[in-house]
Design an enzyme around this catalytic site. Structure first.
Site, short mmCIF file in Angstrom:
data_model
loop_
_atom_site.label_atom_id
_atom_site.label_comp_id
_atom_site.label_asym_id
_atom_site.label_seq_id
_atom_site.Cartn_x
_atom_site.Cartn_y
_atom_site.Cartn_z
N SER A 101 0.85 -1.17 0.02
CA SER A 101 -0.09 0.07 0.17
C SER A 101 0.75 1.37 0.11
O SER A 101 0.49 2.17 -0.47
CB SER A 101 -1.01 -0.12 1.18
OG SER A 101 -0.45 0.32 2.39
N ASN A 102 1.95 1.28 0.72
CA ASN A 102 2.99 2.33 0.61
C ASN A 102 3.69 2.31 -0.74
O ASN A 102 3.71 3.82 -1.36
CB ASN A 102 3.94 2.09 1.42
CG ASN A 102 3.58 2.77 3.05
OD1 ASN A 102 3.22 3.82 3.16
ND2 ASN A 102 3.54 1.71 4.05
N ASN B 256 13.37 4.24 5.51
CA ASN B 256 12.30 3.39 5.73
C ASN B 256 11.21 4.11 6.61
O ASN B 256 11.04 5.12 7.15
CB ASN B 256 12.90 2.28 6.72
CG ASN B 256 11.97 1.15 7.23
OD1 ASN B 256 11.27 0.70 6.46
ND2 ASN B 256 11.97 0.95 8.44
N HIS C 93 8.42 3.41 9.62
CA HIS C 93 8.22 2.52 10.80
C HIS C 93 6.64 2.81 11.38
O HIS C 93 6.42 3.86 11.62
CB HIS C 93 9.21 2.64 11.64
CG HIS C 93 8.99 1.70 12.88
ND1 HIS C 93 9.14 0.42 12.84
CD2 HIS C 93 8.44 1.98 14.05
CE1 HIS C 93 9.21 -0.24 13.84
NE2 HIS C 93 8.58 0.59 14.69
N MET D 222 10.64 -6.68 4.91
CA MET D 222 10.72 -7.55 5.94
C MET D 222 12.13 -8.33 6.35
O MET D 222 12.01 -9.54 6.81
CB MET D 222 9.45 -8.69 5.95
CG MET D 222 8.25 -8.22 5.99
SD MET D 222 7.77 -7.07 7.32
CE MET D 222 8.01 -7.77 8.82
N ARG D 223 13.13 -7.53 5.84
CA ARG D 223 14.38 -8.06 5.88
C ARG D 223 15.33 -7.09 6.46
O ARG D 223 15.04 -5.97 6.46
CB ARG D 223 15.18 -8.42 4.68
CG ARG D 223 14.44 -9.76 4.08
CD ARG D 223 15.29 -10.04 2.79
NE ARG D 223 16.66 -10.72 3.06
CZ ARG D 223 16.75 -11.81 3.61
NH1 ARG D 223 16.01 -12.60 3.79
NH2 ARG D 223 18.05 -12.46 3.85
C1 GRF Z 1 3.66 -0.54 6.96
O1 GRF Z 1 2.79 -0.37 8.19
C2 GRF Z 1 4.95 0.06 7.27
O2 GRF Z 1 5.04 1.00 8.13
C3 GRF Z 1 5.66 -1.25 7.76
O3 GRF Z 1 5.21 -2.39 6.82
C4 GRF Z 1 3.81 -1.89 6.65
C5 GRF Z 1 3.99 -2.20 5.10
O4 GRF Z 1 2.71 -2.04 4.52
N1 GRF Z 1 7.04 -1.14 7.69
P1 GRF Z 1 2.37 -1.95 2.86
O5 GRF Z 1 2.90 -3.24 2.39
O6 GRF Z 1 2.76 -0.75 2.56
O7 GRF Z 1 0.89 -1.87 2.61
#
Ligand code: GRF
Length: 215
Positions: free
Chosen positions: A16-17, A117, A119, A95-96
């Protein structure tokens, strides 16, 4: 029109980001050229989302999680980024834990990494996984989001931007996450755009932590 900075987005999941960043580029709010999206997960929805937008999307499978495995994997990622002329790396749900191999490849002349990043907590509170859920479970009344530069210590690099939100009326951790993600999608493109313009300096705070300030 000012030049677009060549960036890569590294993501492991939903994306989503990534969506929010790609939209900001399209709408002229983020002066970046997303050259490639790289995932360690072949079935990550983010790869399909990128491909649908005509952005190159590749999987570099992760292998193991030992320090050596991470270095080997990061060397492959660095090679892919160099081939595409990328100068900034944007982590978005990656996730690494990144190793010194990736960090040193993107360290600038001032000693800061060009790796950023987002968070899901107000660092230094709740580093690590599940920031929104932990804020909810701890009974916090305010939660938030942090954009920071990446360093070897997880979630401890210089803070670039933060925003908080009230948990008022949230009955589940999912509701908190929904509110947090909305904020992420506004904060990340804006903070990244300022960073890419390069108009910032880094200050050392009394507890040793660094923070990024405009100027
Ligand atoms: C988000 O909550 C971000 O803050 C964290 O991982 C999540 C990723 O969400 N690091 P998406 O894959 O961008 O929807």
């Amino acid at each position: 029109m000012s030049a677009l900075t060549p960036v890569a987005i590294l993501a492991s999941g939903r994306g989503s980001n990534f969506d929010a960043l790609a939209r900001a580029v399209r709408e002229g709010r983020l002066a970046a050229d997303i050259r490639v999206v790289i995932s360690d997960q072949a079935d990550a929805p983010v790869l399909e989302k990128a491909a649908r937008l005509g952005i190159e999307a590749i999987c570099i499978p992760s292998g193991g999680r030992s320090p050596e495995d991470r270095e080997v994997h990061d060397a492959q990622v660095v090679e892919a980024l160099r081939q595409r002329g990328v100068t900034w790396v944007v982590l978005a749900g990656y996730m690494r834990v990144v190793s010194h191999v990736l960090l040193e490849a993107f360290r600038d002349s001032r000693g800061f990494t060009r790796i950023v990043n987002i968070h899901p907590a107000l660092l230094p509170a709740f580093p690590g996984l599940h920031g929104y859920r932990r804020a909810f479970e701890h009974g916090a009344q305010v939660a938030g989001v942090t954009v920071h530069l990446v360093e070897l210590e997880v979630d401890a690099g210089p803070i670039v931007a933060q925003a908080g939100f009230s948990l008022d009326g949230c009955r589940t951790a999912d509701e908190v996450e929904g509110r947090g993600l909305e904020l992420e999608h506004r904060l990340y493109p804006a903070a990244l755009n300022s960073l890419l313009k390069g108009r910032f300096r880094v200050e050392r705070m009394p507890k040793g932590r660094l923070r990024v300030v405009p100027g």
